[in-house]
Design a protein around this motif. Structure first.
Motif, PDB file in Angstrom:
ATOM      1  N   HIS A 214      11.275   0.909  -2.959  1.00  0.00           N
ATOM      2  CA  HIS A 214      10.356   0.370  -1.970  1.00  0.00           C
ATOM      3  C   HIS A 214       9.456   1.482  -1.439  1.00  0.00           C
ATOM      4  CE1 HIS A 214      11.362  -3.886  -1.210  1.00  0.00           C
ATOM      5  NE2 HIS A 214      12.524  -3.566  -1.749  1.00  0.00           N
ATOM      6  N   LEU A 215       8.460   1.091  -0.638  1.00  0.00           N
ATOM      7  CA  LEU A 215       7.435   2.019  -0.175  1.00  0.00           C
ATOM      8  C   LEU A 215       7.984   3.243   0.560  1.00  0.00           C
ATOM      9  CD1 LEU A 215       4.433   2.675   0.045  1.00  0.00           C
ATOM     10  CD2 LEU A 215       4.346   1.279   2.124  1.00  0.00           C
ATOM     11  N   PRO A 216       8.977   3.129   1.458  1.00  0.00           N
ATOM     12  CA  PRO A 216       9.469   4.337   2.132  1.00  0.00           C
ATOM     13  C   PRO A 216       9.965   5.407   1.169  1.00  0.00           C
ATOM     14  CG  PRO A 216      10.236   2.387   3.278  1.00  0.00           C
ATOM     15  CD  PRO A 216       9.603   1.901   2.002  1.00  0.00           C
ATOM     16  N   GLU A 217      10.697   4.997   0.143  1.00  0.00           N
ATOM     17  CA  GLU A 217      11.197   5.961  -0.837  1.00  0.00           C
ATOM     18  C   GLU A 217      10.048   6.567  -1.642  1.00  0.00           C
ATOM     19  OE1 GLU A 217      14.355   6.152  -4.590  1.00  0.00           O
ATOM     20  OE2 GLU A 217      14.431   4.478  -3.168  1.00  0.00           O
ATOM     21  N   LEU A 218       9.074   5.747  -2.002  1.00  0.00           N
ATOM     22  CA  LEU A 218       7.925   6.255  -2.759  1.00  0.00           C
ATOM     23  C   LEU A 218       7.092   7.201  -1.903  1.00  0.00           C
ATOM     24  CD1 LEU A 218       6.775   2.972  -4.565  1.00  0.00           C
ATOM     25  CD2 LEU A 218       8.140   4.847  -5.505  1.00  0.00           C
ATOM     26  N   ALA A 219       6.926   6.869  -0.611  1.00  0.00           N
ATOM     27  CA  ALA A 219       6.174   7.749   0.290  1.00  0.00           C
ATOM     28  C   ALA A 219       6.876   9.089   0.421  1.00  0.00           C
ATOM     29  CB  ALA A 219       6.018   7.092   1.661  1.00  0.00           C
ATOM     30  N   GLY A 220       8.198   9.075   0.504  1.00  0.00           N
ATOM     31  CA  GLY A 220       8.946  10.321   0.593  1.00  0.00           C
ATOM     32  C   GLY A 220       8.803  11.163  -0.657  1.00  0.00           C
ATOM     33  N   LYS A 221       8.752  10.510  -1.809  1.00  0.00           N
ATOM     34  CA  LYS A 221       8.652  11.235  -3.075  1.00  0.00           C
ATOM     35  C   LYS A 221       7.270  11.835  -3.279  1.00  0.00           C
ATOM     36  CE  LYS A 221       9.389  10.700  -8.068  1.00  0.00           C
ATOM     37  NZ  LYS A 221       9.930   9.838  -9.136  1.00  0.00           N
ATOM     38  N   PHE A 222       6.217  11.096  -2.917  1.00  0.00           N
ATOM     39  CA  PHE A 222       4.863  11.541  -3.246  1.00  0.00           C
ATOM     40  C   PHE A 222       4.089  12.154  -2.080  1.00  0.00           C
ATOM     41  CE2 PHE A 222       5.823   8.265  -6.448  1.00  0.00           C
ATOM     42  CZ  PHE A 222       5.639   9.025  -7.593  1.00  0.00           C
TER      43      PHE A 222
ATOM     44  N   ALA B 183      -1.054  -0.407   4.367  1.00  0.00           N
ATOM     45  CA  ALA B 183      -1.934  -0.379   3.196  1.00  0.00           C
ATOM     46  C   ALA B 183      -2.503   1.019   2.983  1.00  0.00           C
ATOM     47  CB  ALA B 183      -3.066  -1.392   3.363  1.00  0.00           C
ATOM     48  N   MET B 184      -2.872   1.676   4.075  1.00  0.00           N
ATOM     49  CA  MET B 184      -3.389   3.045   4.005  1.00  0.00           C
ATOM     50  C   MET B 184      -2.363   3.972   3.351  1.00  0.00           C
ATOM     51  SD  MET B 184      -4.270   5.529   7.256  1.00  0.00           S
ATOM     52  CE  MET B 184      -2.542   5.436   7.811  1.00  0.00           C
ATOM     53  N   ILE B 185      -1.131   3.909   3.813  1.00  0.00           N
ATOM     54  CA  ILE B 185      -0.076   4.769   3.264  1.00  0.00           C
ATOM     55  C   ILE B 185       0.154   4.458   1.786  1.00  0.00           C
ATOM     56  CG2 ILE B 185       2.394   5.291   3.385  1.00  0.00           C
ATOM     57  CD1 ILE B 185       2.159   4.677   6.442  1.00  0.00           C
ATOM     58  N   ALA B 186       0.212   3.166   1.451  1.00  0.00           N
ATOM     59  CA  ALA B 186       0.476   2.769   0.068  1.00  0.00           C
ATOM     60  C   ALA B 186      -0.629   3.247  -0.875  1.00  0.00           C
ATOM     61  CB  ALA B 186       0.616   1.247  -0.020  1.00  0.00           C
ATOM     62  N   LEU B 187      -1.876   3.173  -0.438  1.00  0.00           N
ATOM     63  CA  LEU B 187      -2.984   3.631  -1.292  1.00  0.00           C
ATOM     64  C   LEU B 187      -2.949   5.145  -1.480  1.00  0.00           C
ATOM     65  CD1 LEU B 187      -5.839   1.288  -0.064  1.00  0.00           C
ATOM     66  CD2 LEU B 187      -4.998   1.465  -2.421  1.00  0.00           C
ATOM     67  N   TRP B 188      -2.575   5.898  -0.438  1.00  0.00           N
ATOM     68  CA  TRP B 188      -2.454   7.355  -0.608  1.00  0.00           C
ATOM     69  C   TRP B 188      -1.294   7.699  -1.542  1.00  0.00           C
ATOM     70  CZ3 TRP B 188      -6.405  10.157   0.001  1.00  0.00           C
ATOM     71  CH2 TRP B 188      -7.308   9.976   1.048  1.00  0.00           C
ATOM     72  N   VAL B 189      -0.230   6.900  -1.496  1.00  0.00           N
ATOM     73  CA  VAL B 189       0.876   7.089  -2.449  1.00  0.00           C
ATOM     74  C   VAL B 189       0.368   6.863  -3.871  1.00  0.00           C
ATOM     75  CG1 VAL B 189       3.046   6.093  -3.300  1.00  0.00           C
ATOM     76  CG2 VAL B 189       2.764   6.532  -0.859  1.00  0.00           C
ATOM     77  N   GLY B 190      -0.384   5.781  -4.078  1.00  0.00           N
ATOM     78  CA  GLY B 190      -0.935   5.494  -5.400  1.00  0.00           C
ATOM     79  C   GLY B 190      -1.877   6.576  -5.872  1.00  0.00           C
ATOM     80  N   ALA B 191      -2.698   7.086  -4.959  1.00  0.00           N
ATOM     81  CA  ALA B 191      -3.632   8.155  -5.311  1.00  0.00           C
ATOM     82  C   ALA B 191      -2.886   9.404  -5.740  1.00  0.00           C
ATOM     83  CB  ALA B 191      -4.540   8.459  -4.123  1.00  0.00           C
ATOM     84  N   MET B 192      -1.855   9.775  -4.986  1.00  0.00           N
ATOM     85  CA  MET B 192      -1.081  10.974  -5.324  1.00  0.00           C
ATOM     86  C   MET B 192      -0.366  10.807  -6.665  1.00  0.00           C
ATOM     87  SD  MET B 192      -0.209  14.052  -4.431  1.00  0.00           S
ATOM     88  CE  MET B 192      -0.496  14.240  -2.659  1.00  0.00           C
ATOM     89  N   TYR B 193       0.177   9.629  -6.909  1.00  0.00           N
ATOM     90  CA  TYR B 193       0.859   9.353  -8.176  1.00  0.00           C
ATOM     91  C   TYR B 193      -0.083   9.601  -9.349  1.00  0.00           C
ATOM     92  CZ  TYR B 193       3.170   6.676 -11.893  1.00  0.00           C
ATOM     93  OH  TYR B 193       3.748   6.293 -13.080  1.00  0.00           O
ATOM     94  N   LEU B 194      -1.293   9.068  -9.265  1.00  0.00           N
ATOM     95  CA  LEU B 194      -2.261   9.232 -10.354  1.00  0.00           C
ATOM     96  C   LEU B 194      -2.758  10.669 -10.452  1.00  0.00           C
ATOM     97  CD1 LEU B 194      -4.344   5.957  -9.847  1.00  0.00           C
ATOM     98  CD2 LEU B 194      -2.620   6.395 -11.614  1.00  0.00           C
ATOM     99  N   ALA B 195      -2.994  11.299  -9.299  1.00  0.00           N
ATOM    100  CA  ALA B 195      -3.516  12.665  -9.293  1.00  0.00           C
ATOM    101  C   ALA B 195      -2.545  13.632  -9.940  1.00  0.00           C
ATOM    102  CB  ALA B 195      -3.817  13.103  -7.861  1.00  0.00           C
ATOM    103  N   LEU B 196      -1.253  13.463  -9.702  1.00  0.00           N
ATOM    104  CA  LEU B 196      -0.254  14.376 -10.259  1.00  0.00           C
ATOM    105  C   LEU B 196      -0.139  14.236 -11.771  1.00  0.00           C
ATOM    106  CD1 LEU B 196       2.565  14.185  -7.548  1.00  0.00           C
ATOM    107  CD2 LEU B 196       0.786  15.930  -7.850  1.00  0.00           C
TER     108      LEU B 196
END
Length: 487
Positions: A110-118, A394-407
């Motif tokens: 879920h999003l909290p775990e993904l936010a912590g990872k990225f 939504a803001m947090i989720a999009l930054w997570v997605g951005a970081m995932y792609l950037a890495l």
């Protein structure tokens, strides 16, 4: 009318063009086993067909948001159409696709775990609390809203208390039982009712030649409320909604193949955008701005009254009643998965396996107790808090997605651009709003812009440092599970 029809056409075209582009950027792997198989537990991780997953995803994300939000957004005039189309294609559907697919790549996280990872370990705790707050607010809003609509269709002796109690009983069952027992069986039926009601109202608008206004950038709000940032929080579901980031991981745990993701995540968001377009158009066509403002304002009957009047006027008594039932289905089928998602997030955070029903019960019970207490709060106040919490997620989720792609050195701009926009929206709003810091709007614009710039710089610095650390062998990048399994 032309603007309405063209907008729906653009949404459909967006799925086949920009949706395909986003899928290509992400890079699906047909051979990779999904969590539905690698973590199968018969409760939350259960493989299900694409058609079933798609309908469940649609009903999960499409609460009263794509109906009540666009009805309230109709006060601003046809500029609302622009936000629904552009927001849905380039922000909302991208948001839903990335959160769903990144979750699939990370064991259904879920999003909290993904936010912590990225974004950093501290974000896991912050987002965890934020997500639980949002889900409880959603669950509560999606109890009171359908209860009010049901009350209009039932005899006077059936009290609101009885209706609310019955909805909560259903929510408890849907939250506790395996996903394929209630949700998997009832949602296809509910989905058909939803689509029939939405298409019925939309078709009636076209056949009857309803006076839907054409495209305009003019702010038509009777109260003179600013388009920026208010419109972008008023219409969230149907354009961009952080609530969806809490729902996509539910289906990431039941998706059979990564290739199905575009239809399930991107496609269902486009369909929600079409639903939002229909109700925004209905609100503008059947009411003047002042009439709508009187209904939605303090002391007015609220957006539920608009739904009832539009449905009956467009489809007659019988058809209108069926349409209202379709609208009732929406919040109920998002409220149940809101509580289910909250249970799963807490279980993941505390590392509590959910195989045993007692493990599910002690986590879920406090959520319902809190929600029952919140039903006593004014709906409009709850909606304002929900709107801000929703777009902040939504803001947090999009930054997570951005970081995932950037890495992965992929085109992260597909997530960065909408992330920057909604960051500016959310901070401007909280600085200006009565529920926030109550600063003058000019100072709020300046403050929102400065905070957004700091976040942008922080993001790019973090990306550069992590890529450099990876190249130096100091901190290898693992954006996906370390134990990738293939069929």
């Amino acid at each position: 009318m032309i603007t309405f029809l063209v907008s729906i056409a653009i949404l459909i075209i967006g799925y086949f063009t920009y949706g395909k582009f986003v899928e290509k950027v992400f890079g699906v792997k047909e051979e990779r086993l999904t969590p539905a198989y690698t973590k199968a537990d018969g409760v939350d991780y259960v493989p299900m067909k694409t058609s079933k997953n798609s309908l469940i995803q649609l009903l999960n994300i499409a609460g009263v948001g794509p109906i009540f939000g666009p009805i309230m957004g109709a006060l601003y005039g046809p500029v609302a159409f622009i936000w629904i189309v552009v927001g849905c294609i380039f922000a909302g559907a991208v948001h839903d696709y990335l959160t769903g697919m990144i979750s699939i790549r990370n064991r259904g996280a879920h999003l909290p775990e993904l936010a912590g990872k990225f974004l950093g370990k501290a974000f896991k705790h912050v987002v965890n609390a934020f997500a639980i707050l949002l889900l409880i607010l959603v669950g509560t809003v999606f109890v009171t809203a359908p209860a009010a609509l049901i009350a209009d269709l039932t005899p006077a002796w059936v009290s609101m208390g009885v209706i609310v109690t019955l909805i909560f009983i259903y929510y408890i069952a849907a939250t506790m039982l395996p996903v394929d027992k209630i949700i998997g069986r009832l949602y296809p039926i509910f989905g058909a009712l939803l689509l029939i009601s939405a298409l019925g109202v939309g078709g009636a608008l076209v056949v009857q030649g309803a006076p839907i206004p054409e495209i305009s950038l003019e702010n038509m709000h009777p109260g003179g409320l600013a388009i920026f940032p208010l419109l972008f929080l008023t219409i969230s579901c149907g354009a961009l909604s952080g609530f969806h980031a809490t729902q996509s991981p539910i289906i990431s745990r039941t998706t059979q193949k990564e290739k199905q993701g575009r239809k399930i995540f991107y496609g269902m968001m486009i369909l929600e955008g079409i639903i939002a377009m229909i109700w925004a158009a209905a609100g503008m066509a059947m009411f003047s701005g002042q009439e709508l403002n009187d209904i939605l304002g303090p002391g007015g009957p609220g957006p539920g009254a608009v739904v009832s009047q539009v449905s009956i006027a467009a489809l007659g008594a019988i058809g209108g009643t069926l349409a209202i039932l379709g609208v009732i289905v929406l919040p109920i089928t998002s409220g149940d998965t809101a509580f289910r998602s909250a249970r799963m997030i807490i279980a993941d955070y505390l590392n509590v396996k959910q195989k045993k029903i007692l493990s599910r019960l002690w986590i879920a019970a406090p959520l319902f107790v809190i929600s029952v207490a919140l039903t006593q709060i004014d709906f409009n106040l709850l909606w304002r808090y929900f709107s801000w919490a929703n777009q902040s997620t939504a803001m947090i989720a999009l930054w997570v997605g951005a970081m995932y792609l950037a890495l992965q050195r992929k085109n992260h701009w597909i997530a960065v651009v909408p992330a920057v926009f909604i960051t500016m929206v959310t901070f401007t709003y909280i600085l200006n709003a009565e529920i926030g810091f109550r600063l003058p709007i000019l100072y709020s614009y300046i403050g929102g812009a400065l905070i957004t710039m700091v976040i942008i710089v922080t993001y790019f610095v973090a990306v550069r440092r992590r890529l450099e650390a990876s190249e130096a062998g100091i901190r290898p990048i693992h954006v996906d599970d370390d134990f990738e399994k293939t069929a």
